[in-house]
Design an enzyme around this catalytic site. Structure first.
Site, PDB file in Angstrom:
ATOM      1  N   GLY A  60       1.578   3.386  13.818  1.00 25.12           N
ATOM      2  CA  GLY A  60       2.112   2.069  14.193  1.00 25.12           C
ATOM      3  C   GLY A  60       1.326   1.471  15.351  1.00 25.12           C
ATOM      4  O   GLY A  60       0.968   0.284  15.331  1.00 25.12           O
ATOM      5  N   GLU A  94       8.639   0.050  11.806  1.00 23.19           N
ATOM      6  CA  GLU A  94       9.762   0.989  11.668  1.00 23.19           C
ATOM      7  C   GLU A  94       9.162   2.369  11.835  1.00 23.19           C
ATOM      8  O   GLU A  94       8.507   2.874  10.915  1.00 23.19           O
ATOM      9  CB  GLU A  94      10.386   0.870  10.275  1.00 23.19           C
ATOM     10  N   GLU A 109       9.210  14.254  17.407  1.00 26.95           N
ATOM     11  CA  GLU A 109       9.687  14.229  16.021  1.00 26.95           C
ATOM     12  C   GLU A 109       8.948  15.280  15.187  1.00 26.95           C
ATOM     13  O   GLU A 109       7.717  15.304  15.162  1.00 26.95           O
ATOM     14  CB  GLU A 109       9.434  12.845  15.416  1.00 26.95           C
ATOM     15  N   LYS A 158       0.860  -1.199   0.000  1.00 22.66           N
ATOM     16  CA  LYS A 158       0.000   0.000   0.000  1.00 22.66           C
ATOM     17  C   LYS A 158       0.882   1.230   0.000  1.00 22.66           C
ATOM     18  O   LYS A 158       1.509   1.573   0.993  1.00 22.66           O
ATOM     19  CB  LYS A 158      -0.918   0.045   1.215  1.00 22.66           C
TER      20      LYS A 158
HETATM   21  P1  NAD Z   1       1.898   7.717   8.490  1.00 24.48           P
HETATM   22  O1  NAD Z   1       1.945   6.865   9.696  1.00 24.48           O
HETATM   23  O2  NAD Z   1       0.963   8.870   8.486  1.00 24.48           O
HETATM   24  O3  NAD Z   1       1.498   6.849   7.204  1.00 24.48           O
HETATM   25  C1  NAD Z   1       2.259   5.741   6.791  1.00 24.48           C
HETATM   26  C2  NAD Z   1       1.376   4.790   6.006  1.00 24.48           C
HETATM   27  O4  NAD Z   1       0.373   4.270   6.877  1.00 24.48           O
HETATM   28  C3  NAD Z   1       0.635   5.457   4.842  1.00 24.48           C
HETATM   29  O5  NAD Z   1       0.655   4.574   3.734  1.00 24.48           O
HETATM   30  C4  NAD Z   1      -0.763   5.609   5.379  1.00 24.48           C
HETATM   31  O6  NAD Z   1      -1.755   5.607   4.389  1.00 24.48           O
HETATM   32  C5  NAD Z   1      -0.894   4.364   6.257  1.00 24.48           C
HETATM   33  N1  NAD Z   1      -1.923   4.451   7.303  1.00 24.48           N
HETATM   34  C6  NAD Z   1      -2.390   5.569   7.916  1.00 24.48           C
HETATM   35  N2  NAD Z   1      -3.329   5.229   8.817  1.00 24.48           N
HETATM   36  C7  NAD Z   1      -3.460   3.875   8.777  1.00 24.48           C
HETATM   37  C8  NAD Z   1      -4.269   2.939   9.476  1.00 24.48           C
HETATM   38  N3  NAD Z   1      -5.129   3.315  10.396  1.00 24.48           N
HETATM   39  N4  NAD Z   1      -4.105   1.636   9.182  1.00 24.48           N
HETATM   40  C9  NAD Z   1      -3.227   1.226   8.260  1.00 24.48           C
HETATM   41  N5  NAD Z   1      -2.446   2.069   7.551  1.00 24.48           N
HETATM   42  C10 NAD Z   1      -2.556   3.376   7.811  1.00 24.48           C
HETATM   43  O7  NAD Z   1       3.387   8.158   8.217  1.00 24.48           O
HETATM   44  P2  NAD Z   1       3.928   9.203   7.148  1.00 24.48           P
HETATM   45  O8  NAD Z   1       3.518  10.560   7.582  1.00 24.48           O
HETATM   46  O9  NAD Z   1       3.614   8.740   5.773  1.00 24.48           O
HETATM   47  O10 NAD Z   1       5.509   9.017   7.351  1.00 24.48           O
HETATM   48  C11 NAD Z   1       6.233   9.710   8.301  1.00 24.48           C
HETATM   49  C12 NAD Z   1       6.582   8.834   9.475  1.00 24.48           C
HETATM   50  O11 NAD Z   1       7.231   7.650   9.048  1.00 24.48           O
HETATM   51  C13 NAD Z   1       7.560   9.526  10.419  1.00 24.48           C
HETATM   52  O12 NAD Z   1       7.160   9.351  11.749  1.00 24.48           O
HETATM   53  C14 NAD Z   1       8.862   8.791  10.148  1.00 24.48           C
HETATM   54  O13 NAD Z   1       9.789   8.843  11.189  1.00 24.48           O
HETATM   55  C15 NAD Z   1       8.389   7.421   9.847  1.00 24.48           C
HETATM   56  N6  NAD Z   1       9.405   6.675   9.089  1.00 24.48           N
HETATM   57  C16 NAD Z   1      10.108   5.685   9.721  1.00 24.48           C
HETATM   58  C17 NAD Z   1      11.108   4.985   9.046  1.00 24.48           C
HETATM   59  C18 NAD Z   1      11.929   3.900   9.711  1.00 24.48           C
HETATM   60  O14 NAD Z   1      12.610   3.159   9.006  1.00 24.48           O
HETATM   61  N7  NAD Z   1      11.932   3.783  11.026  1.00 24.48           N
HETATM   62  C19 NAD Z   1      11.386   5.318   7.726  1.00 24.48           C
HETATM   63  C20 NAD Z   1      10.652   6.326   7.112  1.00 24.48           C
HETATM   64  C21 NAD Z   1       9.664   6.991   7.806  1.00 24.48           C
END
Ligand code: NAD
Length: 483
Positions: free
Chosen positions: A233, A251, A387, A176
């Protein structure tokens, strides 16, 4: 400029398809808010179709000799490399990330497919000695269907490089992509359709609450791999637990410390501090070292060097190779970042550079913010604790090693950390006591093939980019033989 204007299609069961809803989501170029593409607005019905396709496909994929899976993956890598420039331009336009560092995402993606293809014959189990005429074996079997939910900052890399381990271990995957930057996955759909067996690689586009949640709750998906924010998460863990017994790897975010000791050269510290912020991605990297802990002896000299370097970063068109920082990925990210800056000012932090939005005609549309540095940030301030996922560096000073360690560890997150010193003994002692999953000593930012990456504390569960990741997509079966 429009890069992709036509409607795109998802990949389900080897077919490029529209969503059952027949609706589309618009994708905006964050540099000017122009619509540059449409992606299908999928829902539960499309997820169900992808699961059915994956369920049909994975047993056949797993039955193949490991060398055959590896060959298909290498072919996939080769085709991605061949369309690398096209993918790169779409990725830059859709994310706002600048072109020079983003080129590395294509390289990492290709390398990851080849690395995991090379591990195909390492999916080995064990034999365990038994009493008398007994033999005990353990083998590794795929979960079957693996879901990969990806964030917006490196959409292609996270959709492919982070599915390679699941593919080589015999699973079918459902990806996704992020809703604000899904367009590179549309090219990926075309490539995967031609290079992998039908149903082994599925892409379903749509929102988190609709598509992501339907994936997480699907009874036939036991293994979910998530990269994204800590809040999402935790929501995924809750939803997964409500729906069944599932293996969820996470992650998540980082609020990562970079600790510079008194013996470090201020120019080296400044260089690492600026590189560690990943301004080329507007600071939107989980690994960004956004908390700089400077020893008092080198504080003034280093802060001045950082001010000089950051204030010279060229903001502008992310497709221009001279550009050092592009726009934030979305209006939400922009507003979030400006909120942190405003809070920090109110909390009494000392603004060193930036702190606003750039002026000029090209910045009238789009999601622009200046690269920003604050020093003497109160450690109770939201900017120090949470963050930002934006281009804002916070600096504090310290005098005592224990104080530095306490400041570094005093956070709910624990993804990465950096240490700068010429005293390797001191650096190793500090590394041992830092509660983060990934540490750089006298370097910063790079990931290395085969070296496990992942977070401690609130930053996640599980490790990726290594052989551990491959085994995490398998379940162990033990067989006991009496002869
Ligand atoms: P996000 O959590 O908003 O979204 C990530 C994904 O989750 C998207 O595809 C979104 O559509 C999906 N999502 C949202 N709500 C959901 C739900 N209820 N159920 C299932 N899926 C859902 O994150 P973002 O804003 O896209 O990314 C930024 C975050 O990602 C930051 O906190 C960053 O630190 C983290 N990140 C971590 C790593 C790592 O390796 N640790 C790498 C890159 C980014």
């Amino acid at each position: 400029m429009a890069y992709i204007t036509s409607a795109n299609r998802m990949l389900i069961g080897g077919e490029l398809v529209n969503a059952k809803s027949s609706d589309f989501h618009e994708s905006l170029n964050p540099a000017n808010e122009e619509v540059i593409g449409l992606t299908p607005a999928a829902d539960q019905r499309d997820v169900d179709m992808a699961v059915e396709a994956a369920e049909r496909a994975w047993p056949i994929w797993w039955e193949k000799a490991p060398v055959e899976r590896a060959r298909a993956m290498r072919n996939f890598a080769q085709r991605i490399a061949e369309r690398g420039e096209e993918i790169l331009r779409v990725e830059v336009a859709d994310t706002g990330n600048t072109i020079v560092p983003t080129r590395n995402d294509i390289t990492v993606t290709v390398n990851a497919l080849n690395y995991f293809a090379g591990l195909a014959y390492e999916l080995k189990g064990a034999t365990v000695p038994g009493a008398g005429n007994a033999l005990h074996l353990s083998t590794h079997e795929p979960y079957g269907i693996v879901a990969r939910i990806t964030p917006f900052n490196h959409p292609l890399m996270f959709s492919v490089a982070r599915t390679a381990a699941a593919l080589v271990s015999g699973n079918a995957v459902i990806v996704k992509p992020p809703e604000t930057s899904p367009l590179s996955a549309m090219i990926l759909a075309e490539i995967a359709q031609k290079t992998l067996p039908a149903g082994i690689f599925n892409i379903v586009t749509g929102t988190g609450p609709q598509v992501g949640d339907a994936i997480v709750r699907h009874p036939k998906i036991k293994r979910i791999a998530f990269i994204g924010s800590a809040n999402t998460g935790r929501a995924i863990q809750r939803a997964a637990a409500e729906a069944g017994v599932k293996h969820v790897s996470l992650e998540l975010g980082g609020k990562n410390p970079l600790i510079a000791f008194a013996d470090a050269d201020p120019s080296k510290v400044a260089d690492l501090a600026v590189r560690g912020m990943n301004f080329g991605w507007q600071g939107q990297s989980c690994g960004s070292t956004s908390r700089l802990l400077l020893h008092a002896d080198i504080f003034d000299a280093t802060v001045e060097l950082i001010r000089s370097m950051v204030s010279r970063i060229k903001i502008g068109d992310p497709l221009d190779p001279e550009t050092g920082m592009g726009p934030m990925n979305s209006r939400m990210q922009l507003e979030r970042t400006l909120g942190f800056i405003s809070d920090a000012k109110q909390a009494g932090a000392n603004l060193i550079t930036g702190g606003g939005q750039p002026k000029g005609d090209i910045f009238k549309r789009g999601y622009w913010v200046e690269p920003t540095v604050f020093s003497d940030v109160p450690t109770s301030a939201r900017l120090w604790r949470d963050e930002v996922f934006g281009p804002v560096l916070s600096i504090v000073r310290w005098t005592d090693d224990e104080e530095a360690l306490r400041l570094a560890n005093d956070n709910e997150l624990g993804l990465t950390a950096g240490i700068v010193t010429n005293d390797i003994g001191k650096a190793m002692r500090m590394s041992k006591r830092l509660r983060t999953g990934y540490i750089w000593i006298n370097t910063i930012g790079s990931h290395y093939t085969g070296v496990p990456f992942g977070g401690m504390k609130g930053s996640g569960i599980g490790r990726e980019e290594s052989i551990e990741e491959m085994f995490s997509y398998t379940e162990t079966k033990s067989i006991n033989i009496q002869f």
